[in-house]
Design a protein around this motif. Structure first.
Motif, PDB file in Angstrom:
ATOM      1  N   ILE A  47      -6.675  56.659  55.254  1.00  0.00           N
ATOM      2  CA  ILE A  47      -6.366  57.465  54.064  1.00  0.00           C
ATOM      3  C   ILE A  47      -5.429  56.870  52.988  1.00  0.00           C
ATOM      4  N   PHE A  48      -5.052  55.692  53.053  1.00  0.00           N
ATOM      5  CA  PHE A  48      -4.106  54.925  52.022  1.00  0.00           C
ATOM      6  C   PHE A  48      -4.595  53.422  51.952  1.00  0.00           C
ATOM      7  N   PRO A  49      -4.177  52.899  50.903  1.00  0.00           N
ATOM      8  CA  PRO A  49      -4.519  51.565  50.553  1.00  0.00           C
ATOM      9  C   PRO A  49      -3.950  50.488  51.509  1.00  0.00           C
ATOM     10  N   ASN A  50      -4.428  49.304  51.550  1.00  0.00           N
ATOM     11  CA  ASN A  50      -3.476  48.570  52.359  1.00  0.00           C
ATOM     12  C   ASN A  50      -2.406  48.239  52.030  1.00  0.00           C
ATOM     13  N   ALA A  51      -1.221  48.101  53.205  1.00  0.00           N
ATOM     14  CA  ALA A  51       0.001  47.767  53.144  1.00  0.00           C
ATOM     15  C   ALA A  51       0.832  48.496  51.941  1.00  0.00           C
ATOM     16  N   SER A  52       0.442  50.031  51.878  1.00  0.00           N
ATOM     17  CA  SER A  52       1.204  50.946  50.861  1.00  0.00           C
ATOM     18  C   SER A  52       1.943  51.805  51.199  1.00  0.00           C
ATOM     19  N   ILE A  53       2.308  51.977  52.401  1.00  0.00           N
ATOM     20  CA  ILE A  53       3.330  52.829  53.135  1.00  0.00           C
ATOM     21  C   ILE A  53       4.441  52.326  54.008  1.00  0.00           C
ATOM     22  N   HIS A  54       5.407  52.731  53.716  1.00  0.00           N
ATOM     23  CA  HIS A  54       6.625  52.078  54.267  1.00  0.00           C
ATOM     24  C   HIS A  54       7.003  52.820  55.504  1.00  0.00           C
ATOM     25  N   VAL A  55       7.048  54.110  55.580  1.00  0.00           N
ATOM     26  CA  VAL A  55       7.193  55.074  56.741  1.00  0.00           C
ATOM     27  C   VAL A  55       6.193  56.140  56.862  1.00  0.00           C
ATOM     28  N   VAL A  56       5.667  56.405  58.194  1.00  0.00           N
ATOM     29  CA  VAL A  56       4.812  57.307  58.472  1.00  0.00           C
ATOM     30  C   VAL A  56       5.404  58.364  59.394  1.00  0.00           C
ATOM     31  N   HIS A  57       5.347  59.614  59.382  1.00  0.00           N
ATOM     32  CA  HIS A  57       6.026  60.613  60.142  1.00  0.00           C
ATOM     33  C   HIS A  57       4.655  61.417  60.635  1.00  0.00           C
ATOM     34  N   SER A  58       4.623  61.484  61.946  1.00  0.00           N
ATOM     35  CA  SER A  58       3.653  62.729  62.268  1.00  0.00           C
ATOM     36  C   SER A  58       4.341  63.448  63.620  1.00  0.00           C
ATOM     37  N   SER A  59       4.094  64.778  63.217  1.00  0.00           N
ATOM     38  CA  SER A  59       4.907  65.823  64.199  1.00  0.00           C
ATOM     39  C   SER A  59       3.847  66.745  64.377  1.00  0.00           C
ATOM     40  N   PHE A  60       3.849  66.796  65.916  1.00  0.00           N
ATOM     41  CA  PHE A  60       2.940  67.795  66.557  1.00  0.00           C
ATOM     42  C   PHE A  60       1.599  67.769  66.108  1.00  0.00           C
ATOM     43  N   GLY A 120       6.710  45.579  59.240  1.00  0.00           N
ATOM     44  CA  GLY A 120       8.138  45.752  59.390  1.00  0.00           C
ATOM     45  C   GLY A 120       8.320  47.280  59.093  1.00  0.00           C
ATOM     46  N   GLY A 121       7.239  47.982  58.519  1.00  0.00           N
ATOM     47  CA  GLY A 121       7.400  49.397  58.397  1.00  0.00           C
ATOM     48  C   GLY A 121       7.419  50.312  59.818  1.00  0.00           C
ATOM     49  N   LEU A 122       7.721  51.341  59.566  1.00  0.00           N
ATOM     50  CA  LEU A 122       8.003  52.383  60.603  1.00  0.00           C
ATOM     51  C   LEU A 122       6.879  53.490  60.631  1.00  0.00           C
ATOM     52  N   MET A 123       6.529  53.768  61.773  1.00  0.00           N
ATOM     53  CA  MET A 123       5.943  55.044  62.174  1.00  0.00           C
ATOM     54  C   MET A 123       6.758  55.914  63.322  1.00  0.00           C
ATOM     55  N   VAL A 124       7.048  56.914  62.995  1.00  0.00           N
ATOM     56  CA  VAL A 124       7.784  57.898  63.980  1.00  0.00           C
ATOM     57  C   VAL A 124       7.142  59.051  64.218  1.00  0.00           C
ATOM     58  N   ILE A 125       6.832  59.463  65.419  1.00  0.00           N
ATOM     59  CA  ILE A 125       5.968  60.283  65.870  1.00  0.00           C
ATOM     60  C   ILE A 125       6.695  61.343  66.834  1.00  0.00           C
ATOM     61  N   ILE A 126       6.379  62.670  66.672  1.00  0.00           N
ATOM     62  CA  ILE A 126       6.853  63.347  67.748  1.00  0.00           C
ATOM     63  C   ILE A 126       5.686  64.099  68.130  1.00  0.00           C
ATOM     64  N   ILE A 127       5.478  64.346  69.570  1.00  0.00           N
ATOM     65  CA  ILE A 127       4.013  64.426  70.391  1.00  0.00           C
ATOM     66  C   ILE A 127       4.449  65.338  71.615  1.00  0.00           C
ATOM     67  N   PRO A 128       3.654  66.655  71.592  1.00  0.00           N
ATOM     68  CA  PRO A 128       3.816  67.348  72.610  1.00  0.00           C
ATOM     69  C   PRO A 128       3.005  66.771  73.641  1.00  0.00           C
ATOM     70  N   GLY A 129       3.404  66.468  74.949  1.00  0.00           N
ATOM     71  CA  GLY A 129       2.473  65.882  75.875  1.00  0.00           C
ATOM     72  C   GLY A 129       3.117  66.373  77.323  1.00  0.00           C
TER      73      GLY A 129
END
Length: 270
Positions: A47-60, A120-129
């Motif tokens: 959904i985004f171009p190559n190497a264009s995002i520094h932080v991804v957050h996905s919640s539930f 070096g970018g981050l992805m922070v995820i909150i997951i119901p599991g």
């Protein structure tokens, strides 16, 4: 000031094309310290171009699969999930079909994000599991969905719904364990897990049945309306609320064990 050291932030909100982005934009604070953009599409693809995002957050979000496994709605398949709307307390074939779909989707998700996130970018995820070592049928989330499925079966037996409609309805939801996430990240190879921890459980109180009914209706109303029609919604969730009140013990299946967890992944430099 033009030479301010405070960086400018652009926030991209992603959701399916069928969801109302206008409602999202209306709810954003007017004095927000960032620029907002809506990006429609499934996060199981790019959904985004190559190497264009520094932080991804996905919640539930990651408990939603990209689709219902095809085998579970095929009458000629050993994994046909007749009389159930999800995989827990079902046959081994159904469970394996959901597990395979989860594994496929997670690889697509991680592969797409690996291309989009800078090194070096981050992805922070909150997951119901569900906790490590617990069975699918022992998950609180799955137990509550079983109650919803039983309400649909009851309504079919009473002639309110067609049995065939219930048999062909399955939820594209899968509740992973931290170990399953670790295995998916290791197989993908582009991320390191910087942090992985359970989140504290919210205590159950006297309003839990109303809360669960409202939460589940908000999440599933669209799918249920598409399959069964809008006219059944009030009766279905009223039945569900009453069943939760009668069987509050299901919420103590994993008494004291948290079921939601947080993961922080870092994009490797490779």
């Amino acid at each position: 000031m033009m030479n301010s050291l405070v960086p400018e932030f652009q926030v991209f909100f992603n959701d399916h094309t069928t969801n109302d982005f206008n409602m999202l934009f209306k709810s954003l604070p007017q004095n927000r310290p960032y620029y907002a953009v809506g990006v429609p599409g499934s996060f199981y693809g790019r959904i985004f171009p190559n190497a264009s995002i520094h932080v991804v957050h996905s919640s539930f979000s990651l408990h939603w699969l990209s689709r219902v496994p095809k085998q579970v709605v095929d009458r000629n398949s050993p994994a046909w999930n007749k009389g159930r709307i999800q995989y827990s307390n079902s046959t081994d074939e159904v469970v394996r079909a959901y597990e395979a779909q989860f594994a496929e989707d997670m690889e697509c998700f991680l592969h797409a994000r690996a291309q989009e996130i800078v090194h070096g970018g981050l992805m922070v995820i909150i997951i119901p599991g569900r906790p490590n070592g617990s069975s699918h049928s022992d998950s609180v989330a799955n137990a509550t969905l079983l109650l919803l499925g039983s309400c649909l079966v009851d309504m079919a037996k009473e002639g309110v719904l067609l049995e065939e409609k219930v048999d062909s309805f399955n939820l594209p939801m899968y509740y992973m364990s931290p170990q399953e996430l670790e295995a998916a990240v290791e197989q993908n190879g582009f991320f390191s897990i910087e942090r992985l921890e359970y989140l504290p459980r919210v205590p159950v109180d006297d309003t839990v049945s109303e809360q669960l009914a409202s939460h589940l209706r908000a999440a599933l109303e669209g799918l249920i309306k598409q399959q069964f029609g809008e006219e059944i919604l009030d009766e279905l969730f009223d039945r569900y609320r009453k069943k939760v009140e009668e069987q509050l013990s299901i919420l103590e299946i994993e008494s004291g064990k948290p079921t939601h967890f947080l993961a922080a992944l870092k994009r490797k430099a490779n």
